[in-house]
Design a protein around this motif. Sequence first.
Motif, PDB file in Angstrom:
ATOM      1  N   ALA A 294      64.768   3.950  31.744  1.00 53.77           N
ATOM      2  CA  ALA A 294      64.102   4.041  33.037  1.00 53.77           C
ATOM      3  C   ALA A 294      62.656   3.598  32.857  1.00 53.77           C
ATOM      4  CB  ALA A 294      64.166   5.479  33.563  1.00 53.77           C
ATOM      5  N   HIS A 295      62.048   3.190  33.966  1.00 59.02           N
ATOM      6  CA  HIS A 295      60.675   2.662  33.924  1.00 59.02           C
ATOM      7  C   HIS A 295      59.907   3.183  35.126  1.00 59.02           C
ATOM      8  CE1 HIS A 295      62.310  -0.103  30.952  1.00 59.02           C
ATOM      9  NE2 HIS A 295      63.296  -0.315  31.809  1.00 59.02           N
ATOM     10  N   GLY A 296      58.612   3.361  34.919  1.00 61.43           N
ATOM     11  CA  GLY A 296      57.758   3.816  36.006  1.00 61.43           C
ATOM     12  C   GLY A 296      56.299   3.539  35.693  1.00 61.43           C
ATOM     13  N   ARG A 297      55.402   4.082  36.498  1.00 63.92           N
ATOM     14  CA  ARG A 297      53.962   3.898  36.324  1.00 63.92           C
ATOM     15  C   ARG A 297      53.277   5.262  36.347  1.00 63.92           C
ATOM     16  NH1 ARG A 297      52.569  -1.138  34.950  1.00 63.92           N
ATOM     17  NH2 ARG A 297      50.524  -0.907  35.823  1.00 63.92           N
ATOM     18  N   MET A 298      52.338   5.440  35.410  1.00 60.27           N
ATOM     19  CA  MET A 298      51.530   6.653  35.332  1.00 60.27           C
ATOM     20  C   MET A 298      50.104   6.298  35.758  1.00 60.27           C
ATOM     21  SD  MET A 298      50.740   9.034  32.008  1.00 60.27           S
ATOM     22  CE  MET A 298      49.501   8.001  31.270  1.00 60.27           C
ATOM     23  N   ARG A 299      49.499   7.179  36.538  1.00 55.52           N
ATOM     24  CA  ARG A 299      48.147   6.916  37.036  1.00 55.52           C
ATOM     25  C   ARG A 299      47.120   7.827  36.354  1.00 55.52           C
ATOM     26  NH1 ARG A 299      48.083   8.054  42.796  1.00 55.52           N
ATOM     27  NH2 ARG A 299      45.878   7.590  42.538  1.00 55.52           N
ATOM     28  N   ILE A 300      46.025   7.213  35.929  1.00 58.36           N
ATOM     29  CA  ILE A 300      44.889   7.935  35.319  1.00 58.36           C
ATOM     30  C   ILE A 300      43.654   7.598  36.141  1.00 58.36           C
ATOM     31  CG2 ILE A 300      43.497   8.282  33.237  1.00 58.36           C
ATOM     32  CD1 ILE A 300      46.421   8.999  32.810  1.00 58.36           C
ATOM     33  N   LYS A 301      42.869   8.644  36.484  1.00 58.94           N
ATOM     34  CA  LYS A 301      41.608   8.364  37.220  1.00 58.94           C
ATOM     35  C   LYS A 301      40.404   8.701  36.376  1.00 58.94           C
ATOM     36  CE  LYS A 301      40.805  12.590  39.765  1.00 58.94           C
ATOM     37  NZ  LYS A 301      40.445  13.172  41.001  1.00 58.94           N
TER      38      LYS A 301
END
Length: 148
Positions: free
Chosen positions: A141-148
């Motif tokens: 599976a694949h996805g995106r992680m967000r860092i601020k």
Amino acid sequence: MKNKLLILLALPLAFAAVVLFSCAEEKDEYVCPVFGELEQEPNPAKAGEEVTLTFTQTRKGNGIAGTTYTWKIRGLDTDEETGDRIDKVIEIHTNYDGYDKQAPTVTFKVPENCTSGSYTVDMDADFSCYIAPVLFDKTNAHGRMRIK
């Protein structure tokens, strides 16, 4: 006498109902899970804090014993010698059926020197199965992680 006869007639029906409903959830065939969206908590995460990533399941699997999840977050870490961005790789071994067919989850601390942005998350799942004829299987599976 009528009560005894009624009880004797009702027992086989009650037994059949228990057997029928207790086996309704069990499957005697191998099923590979299908993973959907990546969930992130907190979203977005900050550098230096713990983040939990979970891939939801759009279909639960069955007949799976040992499972190795290999998580790769692209470019999240820094090579200490060169300063280049490298992938963070985390490997988790579990028992899929033995842990109530849980969705794959990983918790880790975001590196302090991590820059804000969106990072690609790849998760590979390798299964050891116990229902013939499938002995081993894999999915991802694949996805995106967000860092601020």
